[in-house]
Design an enzyme around this catalytic site. Structure first.
Site, PDB file in Angstrom:
ATOM      1  N   LYS A 153       0.758  -1.263   0.128  1.00 54.78           N
ATOM      2  CA  LYS A 153      -0.046  -0.024   0.097  1.00 54.78           C
ATOM      3  C   LYS A 153       0.758   1.341  -0.046  1.00 54.78           C
ATOM      4  O   LYS A 153       0.608   2.233  -0.687  1.00 54.78           O
ATOM      5  CB  LYS A 153      -0.803   0.250   1.205  1.00 54.78           C
ATOM      6  CG  LYS A 153      -2.104  -0.951   1.218  1.00 54.78           C
ATOM      7  CD  LYS A 153      -2.941  -0.366   2.672  1.00 54.78           C
ATOM      8  CE  LYS A 153      -2.404  -0.214   3.949  1.00 54.78           C
ATOM      9  NZ  LYS A 153      -1.474  -1.506   4.491  1.00 54.78           N
ATOM     10  N   ARG A 159       0.538  -9.111  13.986  1.00 55.46           N
ATOM     11  CA  ARG A 159      -0.112  -8.117  13.053  1.00 55.46           C
ATOM     12  C   ARG A 159      -1.029  -9.052  11.961  1.00 55.46           C
ATOM     13  O   ARG A 159      -2.277  -8.255  11.972  1.00 55.46           O
ATOM     14  CB  ARG A 159       0.865  -7.487  12.409  1.00 55.46           C
ATOM     15  CG  ARG A 159       1.320  -6.230  12.846  1.00 55.46           C
ATOM     16  CD  ARG A 159       2.797  -5.757  12.172  1.00 55.46           C
ATOM     17  NE  ARG A 159       2.435  -4.814  11.012  1.00 55.46           N
ATOM     18  CZ  ARG A 159       3.227  -4.694  10.316  1.00 55.46           C
ATOM     19  NH1 ARG A 159       4.547  -5.070  10.327  1.00 55.46           N
ATOM     20  NH2 ARG A 159       2.907  -3.611   9.311  1.00 55.46           N
TER      21      ARG A 159
HETATM   22  P1  AMP Z   1       1.084   0.241   8.709  1.00 54.95           P
HETATM   23  O1  AMP Z   1       2.263   1.456   8.690  1.00 54.95           O
HETATM   24  O2  AMP Z   1       0.009   0.970   8.040  1.00 54.95           O
HETATM   25  O3  AMP Z   1       1.491  -1.081   8.755  1.00 54.95           O
HETATM   26  O4  AMP Z   1       0.518   0.873  10.273  1.00 54.95           O
HETATM   27  C1  AMP Z   1       1.543   0.493  11.522  1.00 54.95           C
HETATM   28  C2  AMP Z   1       0.815   0.135  12.760  1.00 54.95           C
HETATM   29  O5  AMP Z   1       0.135   1.416  13.084  1.00 54.95           O
HETATM   30  C3  AMP Z   1      -0.260  -0.997  12.580  1.00 54.95           C
HETATM   31  O6  AMP Z   1       0.284  -2.105  12.699  1.00 54.95           O
HETATM   32  C4  AMP Z   1      -1.281  -0.380  13.783  1.00 54.95           C
HETATM   33  O7  AMP Z   1      -0.888  -0.551  14.895  1.00 54.95           O
HETATM   34  C5  AMP Z   1      -1.182   1.390  13.751  1.00 54.95           C
HETATM   35  N1  AMP Z   1      -2.319   1.713  12.805  1.00 54.95           N
HETATM   36  C6  AMP Z   1      -2.081   2.284  11.420  1.00 54.95           C
HETATM   37  N2  AMP Z   1      -3.420   2.746  11.080  1.00 54.95           N
HETATM   38  C7  AMP Z   1      -4.143   2.263  12.008  1.00 54.95           C
HETATM   39  C8  AMP Z   1      -5.609   2.450  12.050  1.00 54.95           C
HETATM   40  N3  AMP Z   1      -6.397   3.011  10.883  1.00 54.95           N
HETATM   41  N4  AMP Z   1      -6.106   2.131  12.882  1.00 54.95           N
HETATM   42  C9  AMP Z   1      -5.770   1.448  13.991  1.00 54.95           C
HETATM   43  N5  AMP Z   1      -4.285   1.427  14.142  1.00 54.95           N
HETATM   44  C10 AMP Z   1      -3.519   1.965  13.230  1.00 54.95           C
END
Ligand code: AMP
Length: 218
Positions: free
Chosen positions: A13, A170
């Site tokens: 993404k 995760r």
């Molecule tokens: P990402 O970089 O999108 O993989 O996000 C890293 C971490 O941030 C995720 O594993 C969640 O712990 C937290 N996170 C990101 N976006 C959200 C969201 N929309 N709602 C809740 N937690 C989030």
């Protein structure tokens, strides 16, 4: 208009949203990046989010929705926005719909589809730049010099939540919530599915075609 890019952790993404934003001039808003910036700044929000992120769990909705609402109120998000990492559960879908119901701003979603087995390999092999945040992969997208960012020359690191133990948690924690979100957009007629496996440039082209189909062109 708002384009929601959906995908599991490791679906690509971030890389794809960044490329689409550069091609279309839209703002790229990634909740994971916003959280990491808060953690780096040592803010209260960052401190409360860090324990969830390190455990591979979702940060509570009230914290996340508050943070993204503030970001979407910034001037650069007034026109076209690519949302990356939000919404991540049904309550967040509803919060996003409610926030834009009055303005009539259209919300469309594209799901970047990748099999679970591929996700684990992508996440554990991912390396990110400690300075500019660019993403690499030890096998599929290695930097020219091992451990060094091609773009800015800073050191590459493994994100704490890409450690093998956290990756398993995760995926276990987040995939069923993602299914719900995908179903939600599908049932409201706002979903397109793009195959997220193959050459990065080919995925980018498929994504650009899907984005154009909902009026999100360059
Ligand atoms: P990402 O970089 O999108 O993989 O996000 C890293 C971490 O941030 C995720 O594993 C969640 O712990 C937290 N996170 C990101 N976006 C959200 C969201 N929309 N709602 C809740 N937690 C989030």
């Amino acid at each position: 208009m708002i384009l929601v890019l959906l995908g599991a952790p490791g679906a690509g993404k971030g890389t794809q949203a960044e490329a689409l934003a550069a091609a279309t001039g839209a703002a790229h808003v990634a909740t994971g990046d916003l959280f990491r910036a808060e953690i780096a700044a040592g803010s209260e929000l960052g401190r409360s989010a860090a324990s969830y992120i390190d455990a591979g769990r979702l940060v509570p909705d009230e914290v996340t929705v508050g943070m993204i609402s503030a970001r979407l109120a910034q001037p650069d998000a007034a026109s076209r926005v690519i949302l990356d990492g939000f919404p991540r559960n049904t309550a967040q879908v509803a919060a996003l719909d409610a926030a834009f119901a009055a303005s009539g701003r259209a919300i469309s979603a594209i799901f970047l589809k990748v099999d679970v087995g591929i996700l684990t390999a992508r996440l554990t092999g991912r390396r990110v730049c400690s300075s500019c945040g660019r993403s690499f992969h030890v096998e599929s997208r290695p930097p020219a010099v091992a451990g060094v960012c091609d773009a800015c020359g800073a050191a590459l690191i493994t994100r704490r939540d890409d450690a093998p133990e956290t990756v398993a948690a995760r995926l276990a924690n987040q995939l069923s919530a993602l299914d719900e979100v995908v179903e939600n957009y599908r049932s409201s007629g706002r979903l397109q599915v793009v195959e997220g496996v193959g050459e990065i440039a080919a995925i980018q082209a498929r994504l650009a075609t899907a984005a154009r189909a909902v009026g999100f062109g360059s």
